[in-house]
Each structure stands twice: as C-alpha cells, then as structure tokens.
Design a protein around this motif. Structure first.
Motif, mmCIF file in Angstrom:
data_model
loop_
_atom_site.group_PDB
_atom_site.id
_atom_site.type_symbol
_atom_site.label_atom_id
_atom_site.label_comp_id
_atom_site.label_asym_id
_atom_site.label_seq_id
_atom_site.Cartn_x
_atom_site.Cartn_y
_atom_site.Cartn_z
ATOM 1 N N ILE A 62 0.834 4.343 5.069
ATOM 2 C CA ILE A 62 1.752 4.365 3.916
ATOM 3 C C ILE A 62 1.472 3.157 3.018
ATOM 4 C CG2 ILE A 62 4.160 4.333 3.158
ATOM 5 C CD1 ILE A 62 4.901 5.512 5.903
ATOM 6 N N HIS A 66 2.453 5.190 -2.354
ATOM 7 C CA HIS A 66 3.168 6.303 -1.722
ATOM 8 C C HIS A 66 4.679 6.140 -1.883
ATOM 9 C CE1 HIS A 66 -0.552 6.790 1.070
ATOM 10 N NE2 HIS A 66 -0.686 7.494 -0.030
ATOM 11 N N LEU A 67 5.164 4.914 -1.807
ATOM 12 C CA LEU A 67 6.600 4.683 -2.012
ATOM 13 C C LEU A 67 6.982 5.011 -3.454
ATOM 14 C CD1 LEU A 67 7.237 1.292 -0.134
ATOM 15 C CD2 LEU A 67 7.500 3.624 0.740
ATOM 16 N N MET A 70 7.045 8.732 -3.994
ATOM 17 C CA MET A 70 7.843 9.460 -2.992
ATOM 18 C C MET A 70 6.980 10.352 -2.095
ATOM 19 S SD MET A 70 11.159 8.748 -3.582
ATOM 20 C CE MET A 70 12.269 8.243 -4.907
ATOM 21 N N ALA A 72 5.552 9.129 0.815
ATOM 22 C CA ALA A 72 5.360 8.377 2.054
ATOM 23 C C ALA A 72 5.276 9.285 3.277
ATOM 24 C CB ALA A 72 6.487 7.359 2.238
ATOM 25 N N ASN A 114 13.341 10.545 -1.904
ATOM 26 C CA ASN A 114 13.771 9.683 -0.810
ATOM 27 C C ASN A 114 14.191 8.322 -1.349
ATOM 28 O OD1 ASN A 114 13.868 7.957 1.416
ATOM 29 N ND2 ASN A 114 12.074 8.816 2.406
ATOM 30 N N CYS A 117 12.612 5.179 0.247
ATOM 31 C CA CYS A 117 11.374 4.610 -0.300
ATOM 32 C C CYS A 117 11.689 3.536 -1.337
ATOM 33 C CB CYS A 117 10.530 5.710 -0.944
ATOM 34 S SG CYS A 117 9.752 6.847 0.207
ATOM 35 N N SER A 118 12.696 3.793 -2.160
ATOM 36 C CA SER A 118 13.097 2.836 -3.191
ATOM 37 C C SER A 118 13.638 1.555 -2.562
ATOM 38 C CB SER A 118 14.153 3.460 -4.104
ATOM 39 O OG SER A 118 13.733 4.720 -4.580
#
Length: 285
Positions: A62, A66-67, A70, A72, A114, A117-118
């Motif tokens: 990851i 990817h974060l 979104m 991941a 997601n 992720c944030s």
C-alpha cells in the motif's frame, strides 16, 4: 452570483463532511511539492511499521497514492457495518483500527470509498510536517487564502479527521475551489504546483459508490454533455462531495467554480443543483 435560502448561512461555519477529503488532498499535495511528504509511490509501511508484521504481505504494497485514490484494498463498507467509518469513530485508536482491516483487493486495483484512508493520510501529514494538520493548513493554505474562521474535529489521538469533520463558511469553500481553478495559484503565490493540481484531479480509477464516476486524489471527476448526437462534446469537471449535499465544483473550460452547501435531506432543498440549474445555464438552455 450568490443565493442563500437563509441569510445567516453566509456567515455560519457549516460542516462540509467529505469535502474535507479534498482539502486534505490539497495539504498532502503541498507537502509532496515541498518534499515534506515523500513521493506518492512511497509505501505507507514507512510510517506504520505494524504493516510490516501483518500476516497479509499485500499490506506492505500500500502506497500514499493508493490512499489518495482510495485503492488501498481494505475490506471497507464506509457507511455501516463492522468495517466502516462509524465503527472507526467508536474505537479508541482509529489508525490501528484501519490498519487492522483485512484486504479484499490487491492494492491499486479497485476503488473502495474509505474515510479510513483519509485518516491515515492525516496521520502521515502530521508525522512528516511535525505540525497538527490544522496548523499546517493555516500556514500553507488557510492564511494565504484569507480563511480566518474554521473548525476541525480530531480523533482520540489528536489527529485531525481526514475524511470529514471540517467546518467552513461558503465563501471560503469558494476560495478553495478558485485556487484549483487557477491551478494552485492565489494572487502572487503558487500554493500548489500546477502539475500537481492537474495530476490530482485527473480520473485515476472508476467508482460506483457513493457516486458513480471516476476518482482522483480525493477529488471526484466527471463530465457533462454539451454537444449533439452527431457531434458529442463532453465537458470535464471535478468536484468535492459531502454526504449531506455539499459540493465544491470546478469546471475549468468555463472558468467556473460553484460552492453548494444545501442539505438535500431538508424539506425544500434543491436536489442536484449543478445538473438541474447550473449546467443548463452554462449551455444557454
């Protein structure tokens, strides 16, 4: 042009919900430009050593990118269930909760909305900058834009919420959109590199929930039809989207920014203001 259903809304701090994600993306973009945060292809295990010990080796793949997109790969349902943002907010440590979630997809392959992720991005920004996210925002974004009043919630560890929880005035939402319309430039300052703005607002991956379309770096990307059946003409635009109907919409080819704070669940609130009213006005319909 300005219109307020209730005049006091103009001066009130309003919760912008997931539009917070796009503000966070701007801060991460600034930090990447200034080499405060390493390049987007950096594995996040650099910041979260727990991932190196996880039984699923895919978690070590990851990246920051990817974060932002979104992708991941976490098994996450966002709005309800055991692996959702409401469940996350009831835990003692949001970061550990997110990192502990199993993967349902290989990182980089599928977009799954997601807010966890944030939150990881917010934690990375705090660690790399040595500042609270709100303090970094004041120095690098809010003060240059003249945003003097805001509120930003935090998690139990004091990390400002990356996916929601920011409160702003409508005029300041508009300023933020104008910054992106001007490709990161505000007055005589280049707050975000123009190339980074372009990179962050291009369509990286297809999305279906909570909005059908495409996703960039915490920005939604779409288009509207401006041609005819014989001569199709799709006009691209991108936007920040909040759960209760908040929008910051940027249409570069029309030099347009729209900030919408309407609560779609309130009686009498217009639904799809952009599609029903603004687009036809642009097209002269």
């Amino acid at each position: 042009m300005e219109h307020y259903r209730e005049h006091e809304i103009a001066k009130e701090l309003g919760k912008i919900n997931s539009c917070t994600k796009s503000v966070l993306a701007a801060l991460v973009s600034i930090a990447i430009d200034k080499q405060i945060i390493p390049p987007p292809d950096t594995p996040i295990s650099l910041f979260f050593p727990l991932l190196k010990e996880d039984q699923d080796p895919r978690k070590r793949e990851i990246t920051i990118s990817h974060l932002l997109t979104m992708t991941a790969g976490f098994n996450w349902t966002e709005f309800g269930g055991q692996n959702s943002f409401p469940t996350m907010t009831r835990t003692a440590d949001w970061i550990k909760f997110v990192l502990a979630q199993p993967l349902s997809h290989m990182p980089g392959t599928v977009m799954n909305y997601n807010s966890g992720c944030s939150q990881l991005l917010s934690a990375i920004l705090r660690e790399c900058s040595g500042q609270d996210v709100a303090a970094f925002a004041e120095d690098q974004l809010f003060q240059p834009l003249g945003i003097e009043s805001y509120r930003w919630d935090s998690d139990p560890q004091g990390i400002h919420t990356g996916g929601f929880g920011l409160y702003m005035k409508p005029e300041d939402m508009l300023k933020f959109g104008l910054l992106y319309l001007q490709e990161g430039r505000w007055k005589d300052q280049q707050l975000i590199h123009s190339g980074t703005v372009q990179k962050s607002t291009r369509p990286y991956v297809a999305a279906t929930l909570p909005q059908k379309g495409f996703y960039g770096w915490h920005w939604w990307v779409s288009s509207f039809h401006a041609g005819t059946e014989q001569q199709p003409n799709e006009i691209p635009y991108y936007f920040a989207l909040g759960f209760m109907g908040q929008h910051i919409i940027v249409v570069p080819s029309y030099e347009l920014v729209a900030a919408i704070t309407a609560d779609k669940y309130k009686k009498g609130s217009p639904a799809n203001v952009f599609g029903r009213f603004i687009v036809p006005a642009l097209l002269g319909q």
